[in-house]
Scaffold this motif. Sequence first.
Motif, mmCIF file in Angstrom:
data_model
loop_
_atom_site.group_PDB
_atom_site.id
_atom_site.type_symbol
_atom_site.label_atom_id
_atom_site.label_comp_id
_atom_site.label_asym_id
_atom_site.label_seq_id
_atom_site.Cartn_x
_atom_site.Cartn_y
_atom_site.Cartn_z
ATOM 1 N N HIS A 110 1.067 -0.958 4.644
ATOM 2 C CA HIS A 110 1.823 0.295 4.619
ATOM 3 C C HIS A 110 1.331 1.142 3.451
ATOM 4 O O HIS A 110 1.238 0.663 2.320
ATOM 5 N N LEU A 111 0.983 2.394 3.727
ATOM 6 C CA LEU A 111 0.545 3.322 2.685
ATOM 7 C C LEU A 111 1.710 4.253 2.355
ATOM 8 O O LEU A 111 2.056 5.137 3.146
ATOM 9 N N GLU A 112 2.312 4.017 1.200
ATOM 10 C CA GLU A 112 3.520 4.748 0.811
ATOM 11 C C GLU A 112 3.310 6.254 0.794
ATOM 12 O O GLU A 112 4.141 7.028 1.274
ATOM 13 N N GLU A 113 2.163 6.702 0.218
ATOM 14 C CA GLU A 113 1.951 8.139 0.045
ATOM 15 C C GLU A 113 1.820 8.883 1.368
ATOM 16 O O GLU A 113 2.052 10.089 1.442
ATOM 17 N N THR A 140 -1.472 1.099 8.381
ATOM 18 C CA THR A 140 -2.842 1.001 8.880
ATOM 19 C C THR A 140 -2.909 -0.087 9.947
ATOM 20 O O THR A 140 -2.172 -1.068 9.899
ATOM 21 N N GLN A 172 -8.236 7.150 4.109
ATOM 22 C CA GLN A 172 -7.650 5.841 4.425
ATOM 23 C C GLN A 172 -8.266 4.688 3.644
ATOM 24 O O GLN A 172 -7.548 3.867 3.062
ATOM 25 N N ARG A 226 -7.414 4.790 -0.038
ATOM 26 C CA ARG A 226 -6.006 4.446 -0.268
ATOM 27 C C ARG A 226 -5.762 2.947 -0.066
ATOM 28 O O ARG A 226 -5.002 2.325 -0.817
ATOM 29 N N MET A 227 -6.397 2.362 0.952
ATOM 30 C CA MET A 227 -6.229 0.927 1.208
ATOM 31 C C MET A 227 -6.768 0.108 0.037
ATOM 32 O O MET A 227 -6.126 -0.850 -0.416
ATOM 33 N N ALA A 230 -4.463 0.319 -2.912
ATOM 34 C CA ALA A 230 -3.262 -0.494 -2.713
ATOM 35 C C ALA A 230 -3.527 -1.968 -3.019
ATOM 36 O O ALA A 230 -2.596 -2.724 -3.307
#
Length: 236
Positions: free
Chosen positions: A156-159, A164, A188, A191-192, A195
């Motif tokens: 889960h990408l909070e921003e 994904t 993506q 960001r992954m 994280a």
Amino acid sequence: MEETVRLNKFLSEKGICSRREADRLVDEGKVMVNGVCAVMGQKVSSADEIVVDGKKVSTKQVKPVLIAVNKPAGIVCTTARFEGEKNIVDMVKYPTRIYPIGRLDKESEGLILMTNLGDLANEISKASNSHEKEYVVTVNNQVTESFLDKMRRGMHLEELNADTMPCVCTKTGNREFHIILKQGLNRQIRRMCAACGYRVETLKRIRIMNIHLGNIPQGNFRNVTDAEFDKLIKTL
């Protein structure tokens, strides 16, 4: 009576820009229809006089174009021009109007397709179609199996308030891995990695569906072959 279509579809089919770019141009007041500023969602026909950024749009049938470009880092993937930025259209300098299919962020490099075929661009760009895109990524720390497992499972990408999808992720070097995605969330991969506590140092796209970057020199392009084009169409 002339058949009418939405203005953004009309402009994409004429090879002027993508539907998204067309909406942006309309919103900025840069599109005129019969001498009047266009409005979002407006329908037009080939009988209308349409002017984009001061240039009249030809109603002639356009010759299909699909090219594979090796974008260097530092180039933005848009038809818009911003002070201090170099966009991919100006870099390629193709003799007829074409535009990028989808995006590759400014810091990233590698394969991007450009075309004047609006429907093709729309089909490839649709997130719901789950088309494969493959990347080579280097990061600031050693690639571990734990890191790869987190990337593969999805997260889960909070921003973005988005999840994904599970993906293919393979270690190819001490700090390098290949990843194959079937979705295209904003930044993506970066960001992954963030994280998981990693920072992306280089990111190169090497494949979109069946079209490979291959040995195209950076900043150059090649025509997509007939065989590649036929296979691409069959998978859409």
